[in-house]
Design an enzyme around this catalytic site. Structure first.
Site, mmCIF file in Angstrom:
data_model
loop_
_atom_site.group_PDB
_atom_site.id
_atom_site.type_symbol
_atom_site.label_atom_id
_atom_site.label_comp_id
_atom_site.label_asym_id
_atom_site.label_seq_id
_atom_site.Cartn_x
_atom_site.Cartn_y
_atom_site.Cartn_z
ATOM 1 N N GLN A 218 2.528 -7.541 7.810
ATOM 2 C CA GLN A 218 3.377 -7.960 6.714
ATOM 3 C C GLN A 218 4.502 -7.172 6.718
ATOM 4 O OE1 GLN A 218 2.851 -7.633 2.264
ATOM 5 N NE2 GLN A 218 2.552 -9.695 2.572
ATOM 6 N N ARG B 95 4.934 -15.171 3.104
ATOM 7 C CA ARG B 95 4.192 -15.412 1.701
ATOM 8 C C ARG B 95 5.051 -15.690 0.444
ATOM 9 N NH1 ARG B 95 -0.181 -11.204 -0.806
ATOM 10 N NH2 ARG B 95 -1.897 -12.489 -1.008
ATOM 11 N N TYR C 220 9.152 -8.546 -4.978
ATOM 12 C CA TYR C 220 9.957 -7.756 -3.799
ATOM 13 C C TYR C 220 11.224 -8.503 -3.623
ATOM 14 C CZ TYR C 220 5.690 -5.203 -4.357
ATOM 15 O OH TYR C 220 4.520 -4.575 -4.834
ATOM 16 N N PRO D 235 -2.889 -9.580 2.809
ATOM 17 C CA PRO D 235 -2.112 -8.027 2.924
ATOM 18 C C PRO D 235 -2.500 -7.409 1.653
ATOM 19 C CG PRO D 235 -0.574 -9.798 2.600
ATOM 20 C CD PRO D 235 -1.854 -10.543 2.870
ATOM 21 N N MET D 236 -2.855 -5.982 1.801
ATOM 22 C CA MET D 236 -3.113 -5.263 0.797
ATOM 23 C C MET D 236 -2.514 -3.904 0.970
ATOM 24 S SD MET D 236 -6.914 -6.573 -0.348
ATOM 25 C CE MET D 236 -7.470 -6.395 1.757
ATOM 26 N N THR D 237 -1.795 -3.325 -0.267
ATOM 27 C CA THR D 237 -1.321 -2.122 -0.156
ATOM 28 C C THR D 237 -2.412 -1.030 -0.079
ATOM 29 O OG1 THR D 237 0.708 -2.505 -1.068
ATOM 30 C CG2 THR D 237 -0.011 -0.187 -1.053
ATOM 31 N N GLY E 203 1.701 -4.086 3.338
ATOM 32 C CA GLY E 203 3.236 -4.431 3.577
ATOM 33 C C GLY E 203 3.762 -3.198 4.461
ATOM 34 N N GLY F 142 -8.383 -11.009 -0.444
ATOM 35 C CA GLY F 142 -7.851 -9.712 -0.525
ATOM 36 C C GLY F 142 -8.813 -8.373 -0.854
ATOM 37 N N ARG F 143 -9.095 -8.522 -2.275
ATOM 38 C CA ARG F 143 -10.048 -7.527 -2.521
ATOM 39 C C ARG F 143 -11.359 -7.395 -2.093
ATOM 40 N NH1 ARG F 143 -9.119 -8.537 -8.914
ATOM 41 N NH2 ARG F 143 -8.545 -10.672 -7.974
#
Length: 357
Positions: A98, A224, A177, A23-25, A56, A312-313
């Site tokens: 997510q 996670r 969070y 997951p990546m914003t 998210g 991710g990236r």
């Protein structure tokens, strides 16, 4: 020897490989927290991953952390997500949403509400707002009677996610969070049944997961975690005891998987692997750290007992990441300036690998 490209099954899902899109914003949602056609294209482009976990998604308006993020708490949001899940499934993929309640990592300028948290302790750092970064405000400490409502919000959002066509959900219990804040020893200063000793600090996480399992089933529920990460000023005391106790409770709930970030010493993470009897996803490098995960880091963690590896990236700039990893092709660099700028540039504009003719 297990490889990234072996098949894997958990719950009702048969994964063609062990590569997970982390997951990546990306803050590309439309007004009202709606998913868009561009989001459908973005995730469909990456459907060769064994499993996609979305950015998210807020389970309630007060749970929204950043502007421009999508939600799963209104009927309109559910309808908007169907184009995404249908596009991913049409391309042969599998996708979890997510669920991310920001807790104290939010701002009234974003939601219209004072953020909430386990205690009236502000996050460390600036939070994003519609007019730029601003210092994190002091949250309102939740009353004891209110806490179960926020735990249930994950289950309510999970039910909506399945209605929208998602294959399951991952609770964001990491990176400072709301769930992470309750686990914390410095963000959570409560003296009721949700604070103090380890058994109380894990209670909110367990109740949120239990509500989700009740809503959509254990096979559709993951979580996670980021032991000892320190994001947003969150600190964990008694890290081995805390996370071993939490994994013990999650095992009783028989959730589909635990997704661990490499935020602690490897020895501790390996001990947590031993403590967790189910499917383990590992994000093998520090999120947003100096190094980007690649094949070597993935193989290392598969050797240490991980079942699936999240990237991710590398997935931002390489929609065909699975093929690049399989064939040892170059991994394209990502343009960090486009992470949160909105629009399709740096979102839909990264090409698949171009073979020489």
């Amino acid at each position: 020897m297990t490889t990234l490209f072996d098949r894997y099954r958990f719950g009702d899902l048969a994964l063609p490989n062990r590569v997970v899109m982390a997951p990546m914003t990306r803050v590309r949602a439309a007004a009202g927290g709606l998913a868009t056609p561009s989001m459908a294209t973005y995730y469909a482009q990456r459907a060769t991953a064994g499993l996609i976990v979305t950015e998210g998604v807020q389970p309630s308006l007060v749970g929204q952390s950043n502007p421009g993020t999508p939600g799963l708490h209104t009927d309109e949001q559910v309808d908007s997500w169907r184009q995404v899940t249908e596009a991913v499934h049409a391309n042969g993929g599998r996708i979890f949403a997510q669920l991310m309640h920001g807790g104290r990592v939010s701002h009234p300028d974003t939601t219209g509400f004072q953020p909430v948290g386990p205690s009236a302790v502000a996050a460390v750092g600036d939070v994003f707002t519609p007019t730029g970064p601003k210092p994190a405000p002091v949250p309102r400490a939740l009353d004891t009677a209110e806490v179960p409502e926020h735990a249930r919000s994950y289950g309510d959002a999970a039910r909506r996610a399945v209605d929208a066509g998602f294959d399951g959900v991952e609770l964001h219990g990491a990176n400072g969070y709301l769930i992470s804040q309750f686990l914390s020893s410095n963000a959570n200063l409560r003296t009721d049944g949700y604070g103090g000793p380890v058994r109380n600090r894990i209670r909110f996480a367990v109740e949120a997961v239990a509500a989700t399992v009740d809503a959509v089933g254990a096979a559709r529920t993951g979580i996670r975690l980021s032991p000892a990460a320190g994001f947003w000023g969150v600190q964990d005391a008694d890290v081995p005891e805390l996370y071993t106790a939490l994994l013990t409770e999650l095992a009783r709930l028989e959730v589909a998987y635990v997704h661990l970030e490499a935020t602690a010493e490897e020895e501790l993470l390996v001990d947590l692997r031993r403590a967790w009897p189910g499917t383990l996803v590992v994000n093998p490098v520090l999120p947003m750290g100096p190094k980007q995960a690649g094949r070597a880091e993935a193989d290392h963690w598969l050797g240490l007992g991980a079942d699936l590896i999240s990237f991710g990236r590398a997935f931002i700039a390489n929609p065909d990441l699975v093929e690049r990893l399989r064939n040892a092709l170059p991994i394209a660099p990502v343009d960090e300036a486009t992470y949160y700028q909105g629009g399709d540039a740096g979102y839909l504009t990264y090409p698949a690998y171009q073979y020489a003719s």
